[in-house]
Design a protein around this motif. Structure first.
Motif, PDB file in Angstrom:
ATOM      1  N   ALA A 270       0.835  -1.205   0.000  1.00 31.03           N
ATOM      2  CA  ALA A 270       0.000   0.000   0.000  1.00 31.03           C
ATOM      3  C   ALA A 270       0.865   1.249   0.000  1.00 31.03           C
ATOM      4  N   GLN A 271       1.938   1.233   0.778  1.00 25.83           N
ATOM      5  CA  GLN A 271       2.843   2.376   0.767  1.00 25.83           C
ATOM      6  C   GLN A 271       3.422   2.597  -0.614  1.00 25.83           C
ATOM      7  N   ASP A 272       3.880   1.520  -1.254  1.00 27.55           N
ATOM      8  CA  ASP A 272       4.437   1.648  -2.601  1.00 27.55           C
ATOM      9  C   ASP A 272       3.395   2.201  -3.562  1.00 27.55           C
ATOM     10  N   ARG A 273       2.166   1.686  -3.467  1.00 25.05           N
ATOM     11  CA  ARG A 273       1.110   2.107  -4.373  1.00 25.05           C
ATOM     12  C   ARG A 273       0.748   3.578  -4.174  1.00 25.05           C
ATOM     13  N   ILE A 274       0.596   3.995  -2.926  1.00 33.29           N
ATOM     14  CA  ILE A 274       0.165   5.370  -2.667  1.00 33.29           C
ATOM     15  C   ILE A 274       1.285   6.353  -2.964  1.00 33.29           C
ATOM     16  N   ARG A 275       2.519   5.958  -2.689  1.00 34.49           N
ATOM     17  CA  ARG A 275       3.635   6.793  -3.141  1.00 34.49           C
ATOM     18  C   ARG A 275       3.564   7.007  -4.651  1.00 34.49           C
ATOM     19  N   ALA A 276       3.339   5.902  -5.371  1.00 32.97           N
ATOM     20  CA  ALA A 276       3.279   5.985  -6.836  1.00 32.97           C
ATOM     21  C   ALA A 276       2.115   6.836  -7.307  1.00 32.97           C
ATOM     22  N   MET A 277       0.985   6.750  -6.610  1.00 40.11           N
ATOM     23  CA  MET A 277      -0.166   7.580  -6.984  1.00 40.11           C
ATOM     24  C   MET A 277       0.164   9.058  -6.839  1.00 40.11           C
ATOM     25  N   VAL A 278       0.883   9.415  -5.776  1.00 38.72           N
ATOM     26  CA  VAL A 278       1.238  10.822  -5.561  1.00 38.72           C
ATOM     27  C   VAL A 278       2.283  11.271  -6.573  1.00 38.72           C
ATOM     28  N   THR A 279       3.317  10.467  -6.803  1.00 36.35           N
ATOM     29  CA  THR A 279       4.346  10.879  -7.769  1.00 36.35           C
ATOM     30  C   THR A 279       3.772  10.936  -9.185  1.00 36.35           C
ATOM     31  N   HIS A 280       2.819  10.057  -9.488  1.00 36.36           N
ATOM     32  CA  HIS A 280       2.151  10.134 -10.790  1.00 36.36           C
ATOM     33  C   HIS A 280       1.329  11.417 -10.879  1.00 36.36           C
ATOM     34  N   TRP A 281       0.634  11.751  -9.802  1.00 38.46           N
ATOM     35  CA  TRP A 281      -0.157  12.986  -9.742  1.00 38.46           C
ATOM     36  C   TRP A 281       0.738  14.212  -9.950  1.00 38.46           C
ATOM     37  N   LEU A 282       1.938  14.181  -9.392  1.00 35.06           N
ATOM     38  CA  LEU A 282       2.875  15.304  -9.535  1.00 35.06           C
ATOM     39  C   LEU A 282       3.569  15.323 -10.890  1.00 35.06           C
ATOM     40  N   HIS A 283       3.366  14.284 -11.699  1.00 28.54           N
ATOM     41  CA  HIS A 283       4.009  14.091 -13.000  1.00 28.54           C
ATOM     42  C   HIS A 283       5.499  13.775 -12.866  1.00 28.54           C
TER      43      HIS A 283
END
Length: 575
Positions: A270-283
């Motif tokens: 979950a940590q890996d996934r949510i980190r990725a969601m935020v970094t994807h959001w930031l482009h």
């Protein structure tokens, strides 16, 4: 070489077992699963609250009537790789599948076969007990069928229907008894067939029709909900506990769903996934014209400290702040993401931020950044470097990002005549222009053309607030290239953050309390979970509206998972 004779016809037959979101489960038209058979009803309950039986009542009719049809979708390349890794217990297994087109291509089909071959080639690294019996001895038909049912249920993320089992058993029998290959080869051929079948690569959903709903709306069964949960929160397949919750009917109750969300969020996945969601959001992971952070290049004469190691440090810093904001016991959620001055730095990153830090790049520490220079993720080096050019900052990139991704403005595509070369130098046709700031050059290029000026009247002021940050994210009072003094003040004219502001730190602090920014953040996360850009009124009002009031990301996740849009699916009517 093992025979794959007849594989194409078997894959087509397996595809015929499923035609989209369907009534019933297990790939068949009917089911013996009581959690599915008893889940229909009158769609006039109270927005998904549990009834006397502990089951969730159907949401209000308007919620279901406004649901948009959800297209059958495939696993993304990342999801396929994560799923294969979890299936076989090989955390570093690399697969060749990378087809991201809307409809699977011939290349994608070949890549699926390559994936199956890569899995067999990594057999010595498997830590999962895949076949469940000794494959070196004589054929064991009972074990073969058990493998097909048990492994197939994991690979397809749902129990296999009898028709699917029969088809896969026919592959096994034709290989072992028809072509006289070994028992082990027969199981391998069945395995490769599964990994190339629609049941593996497509996210297939089933459920029970809701009586009285407009059109065909299905209440998703436990296995469909388990897949939605796992690919939302883990970006991979369900684990054994989630499969068990699906089988028991736990996922068909609000309390059961919430318990699984809480459990899943404790996992490193979950940590890996949510980190990725935020970094994807930031482009930071690339988007449109933006490169992935680690692929950036900067002009060495202007940025001598630039290095691949520094870019990696920027990512580590962002991910650490995400963990602090969303996973710490006292996590502040949205407010921390948008306004925190705490930064996790090594020596090089501390120097870039102009603060005292560790003595070397192998050591890391939390530090507090200057209040007048930094506030949240939008003022961190990773975001600022990605939204910049090789030589200079880009007010246009930064302004477009804030408007579209933070405030959910719909700017549309730039006109075909738009000049997309970086704004870096004064115009060639004006020899008397002299030195100009980037801000002055952007104004000159974009505001003297009525076609451009309409959108840039919104974009430019938003981007100018970030003018204190150069192309590497350093704060400075004078531009790196021109040496001229920076002017970061601007007046915004859009949304509830409209008004004059001196710089980006003020903007970030305003965004913390902005209803528009909170609503946009909630919509972005809901879009990821629901794979849609449109929301029914219940999702809009309950999920997005609740987050606007609370800013609590944990409550946002539970709200999304409990929403009608997550638990139900509309099936597009065939013409």
């Amino acid at each position: 070489m093992k025979s794959l004779g007849g594989l194409a016809s078997v894959l087509l037959a397996l595809a015929g077992c499923y035609t989209g979101a369907s009534a019933g489960s297990n790939g068949d038209a009917d089911t013996d699963d009581p959690s599915v058979a008893e889940s229909g009803g009158d769609p006039t309950g109270s927005n998904g609250e549990a009834g006397d039986s502990g089951e969730p009542a159907d949401p209000a009719a308007t919620c279901l009537d406004e649901l948009e049809p959800r297209a059958l979708r495939r696993l993304s390349p990342e999801q396929a790789q994560n799923t294969v890794r979890d299936l076989f217990g090989v955390p570093d297994l690399e697969i060749p599948y990378g087809d991201e087109s809307d409809v699977i291509t011939e290349l994608g089909v070949r890549q699926l076969r390559g994936t199956a071959e890569a899995v067999l080639g990594a057999r010595d690294a498997w830590t999962a007990d895949v076949y469940g019996c000794d494959t070196s001895g004589p054929a064991d038909d009972a074990c073969a069928e058990t493998f097909i049912r048990e492994f197939g249920a994991k690979a397809f993320r749902r129990p296999l229907g009898d028709a699917e089992v029969d088809l896969l058993m026919s592959v096994y029998e034709s290989t072992v008894y028809g072509e006289q290959l070994s028992y082990a080869d027969g199981l391998d051929v069945v395995l490769t067939t599964m990994l190339q079948s629609p049941g593996f690569i497509y996210v297939m959903e089933s459920g029970t029709p809701v009586e009285g709903a407009s059109g065909t709306v299905l209440e998703l069964d436990g296995h469909s909900l388990a897949s939605r949960l796992s690919y939302f929160l883990w970006n991979s397949m369900p684990d054994d506990a989630l499969f068990a919750a699906a089988e028991s009917g736990e996922l068909n109750t609000p309390a059961g769903l919430e318990a699984q969300v809480e459990r899943m969020l404790q996992s490193p996945r979950a940590q890996d996934r949510i980190r990725a969601m935020v970094t994807h959001w930031l482009h930071i992971d690339g988007a449109g014209l933006r490169l992935v952070l680690e692929e950036l290049a900067k002009e060495p004469d202007l940025y001598p400290e630039f290095s691949p190691a520094l870019l990696q440090a920027m990512r580590i810093e962002v991910e650490a702040l995400v963990d602090k904001a969303l996973f710490d016991d006292d996590a502040g959620g949205f407010e921390v993401l948008m306004s925190s001055r705490e930064a996790y730095v090594n020596a090089s990153l501390a120097e870039l931020y102009g603060v005292q830090g560790p003595a070397d790049d192998e050591s890391w520490a939390w530090v507090t950044l200057p209040e007048e220079e930094r506030s949240g993720l939008l003022t961190r080096a990773a975001f600022l470097s990605v939204h910049a050019h090789q030589r200079v900052q880009s007010p246009i990139y930064r302004g477009v990002y804030v408007l579209e991704e933070i405030l959910c403005a719909e700017l549309g595509e730039p006109p075909p005549t738009a000049n997309d070369t970086p704004v870096e130098d004064p115009p060639d046709n004006d020899p008397d222009a002299g030195e100009m700031t980037i801000r002055e050059m952007v104004e000159l290029r974009t505001m003297n053309d009525a076609t451009c000026a309409t959108c840039h009247a919104l974009i430019n002021p938003t981007g100018y607030l970030f003018e204190h940050y150069d192309a590497l994210g350093r704060w400075r009072s004078h531009e790196v290239q021109s040496g001229l003094e920076v002017d970061a003040a601007a007046e915004l004219t859009m949304g509830d953050v409209a008004g004059p502001m001196p710089d980006a730190t003020t903007l970030s602090k305003s965004l913390v309390e902005s209803d528009d920014a909170r609503a946009c953040f909630a919509k972005k996360w809901a879009q990821t979970a629901l794979d849609t850009h449109t929301f029914d009124p219940c999702t809009e009002e309950e999920v997005v509206g609740s987050f606007v009031q609370s800013g609590d990301v944990g409550a946002l996740l539970n709200g999304i998972v409990g929403s009608p849009a997550f638990r139900y699916v509309r099936v597009e009517e065939e013409e």
